[in-house]
Write a protein that holds these residues in place. Structure first.
Motif, mmCIF file in Angstrom:
data_model
loop_
_atom_site.group_PDB
_atom_site.id
_atom_site.type_symbol
_atom_site.label_atom_id
_atom_site.label_comp_id
_atom_site.label_asym_id
_atom_site.label_seq_id
_atom_site.Cartn_x
_atom_site.Cartn_y
_atom_site.Cartn_z
ATOM 1 N N THR A 31 63.191 -51.799 15.223
ATOM 2 C CA THR A 31 62.272 -53.180 15.135
ATOM 3 C C THR A 31 61.080 -52.966 14.949
ATOM 4 O O THR A 31 60.533 -53.735 14.183
ATOM 5 N N PHE A 182 59.158 -62.129 11.861
ATOM 6 C CA PHE A 182 60.631 -62.801 12.048
ATOM 7 C C PHE A 182 61.785 -61.832 12.077
ATOM 8 O O PHE A 182 62.750 -61.738 12.788
ATOM 9 N N PRO A 183 61.694 -60.725 11.202
ATOM 10 C CA PRO A 183 62.822 -59.621 11.130
ATOM 11 C C PRO A 183 63.259 -58.972 12.699
ATOM 12 O O PRO A 183 64.123 -58.789 12.836
ATOM 13 N N SER A 186 64.412 -61.194 15.295
ATOM 14 C CA SER A 186 65.833 -61.364 14.915
ATOM 15 C C SER A 186 66.614 -60.162 15.521
ATOM 16 O O SER A 186 67.690 -60.436 16.065
ATOM 17 N N VAL A 190 69.321 -59.940 18.413
ATOM 18 C CA VAL A 190 70.801 -59.506 18.097
ATOM 19 C C VAL A 190 70.988 -58.276 19.110
ATOM 20 O O VAL A 190 72.098 -58.466 19.951
ATOM 21 N N GLY A 222 72.114 -62.666 13.166
ATOM 22 C CA GLY A 222 70.659 -62.061 12.984
ATOM 23 C C GLY A 222 70.074 -62.227 11.518
ATOM 24 O O GLY A 222 69.002 -62.836 11.309
ATOM 25 N N SER A 225 69.346 -66.155 11.110
ATOM 26 C CA SER A 225 68.303 -66.630 11.663
ATOM 27 C C SER A 225 66.950 -66.110 10.972
ATOM 28 O O SER A 225 66.074 -66.990 10.965
ATOM 29 N N TRP A 226 67.027 -64.802 10.614
ATOM 30 C CA TRP A 226 65.901 -64.265 10.045
ATOM 31 C C TRP A 226 65.550 -64.947 8.516
ATOM 32 O O TRP A 226 64.311 -65.574 8.291
#
Length: 320
Positions: A31, A182-183, A186, A190, A222, A225-226
């Motif tokens: 992350t 954002f990533p 996401s 997930v 994931g 959505s990203w």
């Protein structure tokens, strides 16, 4: 006769308490890594990013011509850019024929405005054709596509200022921070859903194939959505920039129509010269499943519609 030992269940290790802790820390590291991977090139590593994309000639960095710097200063005056932002916006000559931006005025590291080499062309005769190559092959300038390309590469002063204003508006957004968040969001979503389902449905005690199927669906969700958040946010910024530019006056609306028309013609010419589907037949970038930015045809259509409105209003005033 010795019995063969059963193969070690390596993946089963991650279902143990210690294995789950290891996965938790790995997820946290991923992350943070996703955030830094998108954030650092636009902040701490901004200078390195510039070195990677800037244009060189005989190993020497090309400098921005004085006349182009003067036009950039004019663009800043039109947008009424604050003195602090002027100090942290750095122009340079970028490789290729498209404007480039990196960084943000929201960061103390500032932003980069990559100006293409063709901005120094004042007419078709000033194009240095010898240094323009595609796949190490000279362009057939006498062909129809070659003629279209050289006409599209020469931008007038107001068209260049329009492109610079658009780049400045992009740098005044929160795009860098959001694209870094954002990533990470996401991925964490997930991971959290997968961890919850493992415990709620006791999937750790069930066949590995079932969990792999779940991880695959969650991974696709994931990524989707990203992609959606990043692309939708960029389209919003593109739309907002067009509206702000059109509000600057009729001359900007007119310049916008011509600016995007030349971008489309450049891409159409490159499509014919390169011979692949990097660009569509209409001149838009071909993103396949995604829409990373607003299509150039929509940009052009917006300014054409605004120009029609202005002409209609002018005719009504004359009639009155």
């Amino acid at each position: 006769m010795n019995k063969q030992k059963p193969p070690k269940r390596t993946l089963a290790y991650f279902t143990t308490p210690f294995g789950r802790k290891l996965v938790f820390f790995a997820a946290g590291t991923t992350t943070v890594g996703l955030f830094l991977g998108n954030f650092l090139p636009h902040t701490f590593l901004l200078n390195k990013y510039q070195e990677f994309v800037q244009c060189y000639k005989d190993g020497i960095v090309r400098r921005v011509p004085d006349v182009i710097e003067a036009r950039l200063e004019k663009a800043m005056n039109i947008l009424d850019v604050a003195p602090y932002e002027r100090r942290i916006l750095k122009p340079f000559v970028v490789y290729g024929f498209d404007m480039f931006t990196a960084g943000s005025t929201k960061s103390k590291y500032g932003g980069l405005i990559g100006i293409p080499t063709n901005y120094s062309y004042t007419s078709i005769d000033t194009i240095d054709r010898s240094e323009i190559r595609f796949r190490n092959e000279q362009i057939k300038w006498g062909s129809e596509s070659g003629q279209m390309l050289q006409e599209a590469l020469v931008l007038t002063e107001d068209e260049q200022i329009f492109g610079m204003c658009k780049a400045i508006l992009q740098l005044q957004t929160q795009r860098v921070m959001l694209n870094a968040v954002f990533p990470s969001v996401s991925f964490m979503a997930v991971y959290s859903v997968g961890n919850y389902l493992n415990h709620k449905l006791n999937l750790l005690a069930k066949p590995l194939s079932l969990r792999l199927m779940m991880y695959t669906f969650l991974g696709l969700f994931g990524v989707g959505s990203w992609s959606f958040m990043k692309d939708y946010n960029q389209v919003l910024y593109d739309t907002s920039s067009d509206k702000k530019l059109s509000a600057l006056g009729p001359e900007f609306v007119d310049a916008g129509v011509r600016y995007y028309d030349k971008l489309l013609k450049k891409n159409m010419a490159l499509r014919a010269l390169i011979g692949d589907d990097t660009y569509t037949s209409k001149g838009n970038e071909n993103f396949y499943l995604r829409q990373k930015s607003l299509p150039l045809t929509i940009h052009k259509a917006f300014f054409e519609e605004e120009w029609k409105k202005l002409k209609g209003e002018k005719q009504e005033q004359v009639a009155q």
